[in-house]
Design an enzyme around this catalytic site. Structure first.
Site, PDB file in Angstrom:
ATOM      1  N   GLY A  73       0.893  -1.269  -0.138  1.00 37.42           N
ATOM      2  CA  GLY A  73      -0.015  -0.151  -0.259  1.00 37.42           C
ATOM      3  C   GLY A  73       0.718   1.240   0.169  1.00 37.42           C
ATOM      4  O   GLY A  73       1.855   1.170  -0.450  1.00 37.42           O
ATOM      5  N   SER A  74       0.446   2.261   0.911  1.00 42.41           N
ATOM      6  CA  SER A  74       0.954   3.620   0.636  1.00 42.41           C
ATOM      7  C   SER A  74       2.411   3.704   1.322  1.00 42.41           C
ATOM      8  O   SER A  74       3.220   4.663   0.913  1.00 42.41           O
ATOM      9  CB  SER A  74       0.167   4.780   1.390  1.00 42.41           C
ATOM     10  N   THR A  75       2.770   2.616   1.987  1.00 43.97           N
ATOM     11  CA  THR A  75       4.026   2.769   2.499  1.00 43.97           C
ATOM     12  C   THR A  75       5.147   2.378   1.369  1.00 43.97           C
ATOM     13  O   THR A  75       6.340   3.049   1.417  1.00 43.97           O
ATOM     14  CB  THR A  75       4.516   1.683   3.493  1.00 43.97           C
TER      15      THR A  75
END
Length: 483
Positions: free
Chosen positions: A216-218
């Site tokens: 995801g956004s990591t």
């Protein structure tokens, strides 16, 4: 007649020579391999009577052998049980070994070639074989904080020392009690094994290093690193960040989580885009850079490489040949991007260490029973993922995420924390994964951490990296920094 006898004698000699050669080969070159096989019952009977060495954190054993009153001379025990089980593994008569018990078996039972001199002394002095000790790099307080933080949840935590690559904590929950598999009551061992393997929550799995998840956004940290390293972007470069980003080759747009543009602007800076975790902004950057640039940057952080051979960690993945919509999705850590929590801890640790990713390691040293060191792991550089300048820019942007953006629950009083949240979408019929990765102190990093929450038994709408994962990361970082 004499000719036939000669041929028969020659054949017999050849067979005897072949037998001698094979015996020599097995004893000289394959003895350790054959002795280490989980299905070698004869060797296992013998080894269960060996005083197997301890697995240590500092001077504290997390696996040790105690004298037994049954047909085996020693019983393997695990004082902290499930807290360290994914790392120690188990030592079972019926089901062999796992974890460090498997990969460091020859050192623990004293048969490793590095301990040959010790074995000679034991034979001369008529002492029974005694195994060596394996000391791990773990920080006990950090391990306990991670284990407690995951209580009631399914997930994993990894903490690294950025400057060396030492594994400070590695927890996977749900876990299991290795004492149940090490028992000498073989009926109970068999029942426990069946129960653990039938459990749909997979307690035997090490989620921290051997399971892959969409980050995801990591993963936007990797995309931001690629953008800054390209020379085309600075932290203040404005990027296309509408509520919906039209994608080539499809009618399905890329959207932001809140269905709004990025911070009230269709052209947010890269810093604001990271602070607010804007999908459309990083999708735009990914389309501009292209998949090869993203893949190369991911590889510099360790994607595509197997780490921690002592645990059999799997390699994280960036897709091989994504089209443009898939590239935009990949830039935000979706589509076929897959990472372990270990890998995402390495991303933060690399940024923390001025762009240099250190090779992670779990075994600090191995010693003989009389405490002579036979091996010690030294820190080793893996890759220079980004320049120190780019690492400094990323650090400033990550501090902003924690101070002013989605990572606020990861703040520590009096200490600057740099971090990034992530909420990774999975299948429509299951909740998303919550992520948080961070390091602290931002100006002199001592610890980098990644937290993954796979399930938390809460409403789907309440699942977010900042809410679920960041508080756990905070407690782990505090455990390291308070010592």
């Amino acid at each position: 007649m004499n000719s036939a006898i000669r041929r028969l004698a020659m054949a017999a000699i050849i067979l005897m020579l072949a037998l001698m050669a094979n015996s020599t080969y097995l004893q000289a070159f394959r003895a350790n391999e054959l002795n280490g096989r989980n299905d070698n019952r004869r060797v296992r009977d013998s080894q269960f009577s060996v005083n197997r060495g301890p697995i240590l954190i500092g001077s504290t054993p997390i696996a040790k052998s105690e004298q037994s009153s049954d047909r085996f001379k020693f019983q393997r025990t695990y004082p902290a049980g499930p807290t360290y089980a994914p790392l120690t593994g188990f030592y079972s008569y019926l089901f062999g070994r796992g974890g460090i018990e498997l990969t460091m078996n020859s050192e623990l039972n004293g048969s490793d070639p590095s301990m040959a001199f010790r074995r000679i002394i034991d034979v001369i002095s008529n002492r029974p074989q005694q195994g060596g000790s394996v000391t791990l790099t773990l920080n006990a307080a950090a391990q306990q904080a991670a284990y407690a933080g995951l209580s009631g949840k399914t997930g994993a935590v990894v903490a690294l020392e950025p400057k060396t690559g030492k594994v400070l904590a590695m927890v996977s929950r749900p876990s299991y009690d290795p004492n149940q598999l090490a028992s000498h009551d073989l009926d109970k061992v068999s029942d426990a094994w069946k129960r653990l393997n039938a459990d749909p929550n997979k307690p035997l799995s090490n989620r921290a290093a051997k399971e892959l998840y969409p980050p995801g956004s990591t993963f936007k940290l990797v995309t931001a690193a690629a953008a800054l390293s390209s020379g085309k972007y600075t932290p203040e470069t404005k990027v296309n960040s509408p509520a919906e980003l039209p994608l080539p080759q499809t009618t399905q747009p890329l959207v932001n989580e809140d269905r709004r543009n990025c911070g009230g602007s269709d052209n947010a800076t890269l810093t604001v885009a990271l602070r607010l975790s804007c999908n459309t902004a990083f999708g735009s950057v990914g389309l501009d850079l292209g998949p090869d640039v993203l893949r190369d940057q991911a590889a510099k952080f360790g994607f595509g490489e197997k780490q921690l051979p002592e645990l059999g960690a799997v390699a994280s993945q960036f897709p091989g040949d994504p089209n443009q919509p898939q590239t935009a999705q990949s830039a935000i850590g979706q589509f076929d991007v897959r990472a372990t929590p270990l890998q995402m801890a390495m991303v933060s640790a690399g940024i923390a260490n001025k762009g240099e990713v250190m090779k992670p390691y779990l075994v600090q040293n191995v010693k003989t029973a009389d405490l002579k060191t036979v091996s010690e792991t030294k820190p080793e550089s893996l890759h220079q993922a980004v320049t120190p300048e780019v690492a400094s820019q990323l650090t400033t942007m990550m501090i902003d995420v924690v101070n002013n953006g989605t990572g606020k629950p990861g703040r520590i009083s009096g200490i600057q924390v740099a971090g990034k949240t992530g909420t990774a979408q999975t299948a429509p019929d299951r909740p998303p994964f919550a992520w948080f990765t961070a390091f602290a102190p931002a100006d002199d990093p001592k610890v980098a951490v990644a937290v993954l929450i796979e399930k938390a038994n809460i409403s789907r709408d309440d699942i977010a990296g900042g809410k679920l994962a960041a508080p756990i990361a905070k407690s782990v970082m505090e455990a390291v920094l308070n010592q």
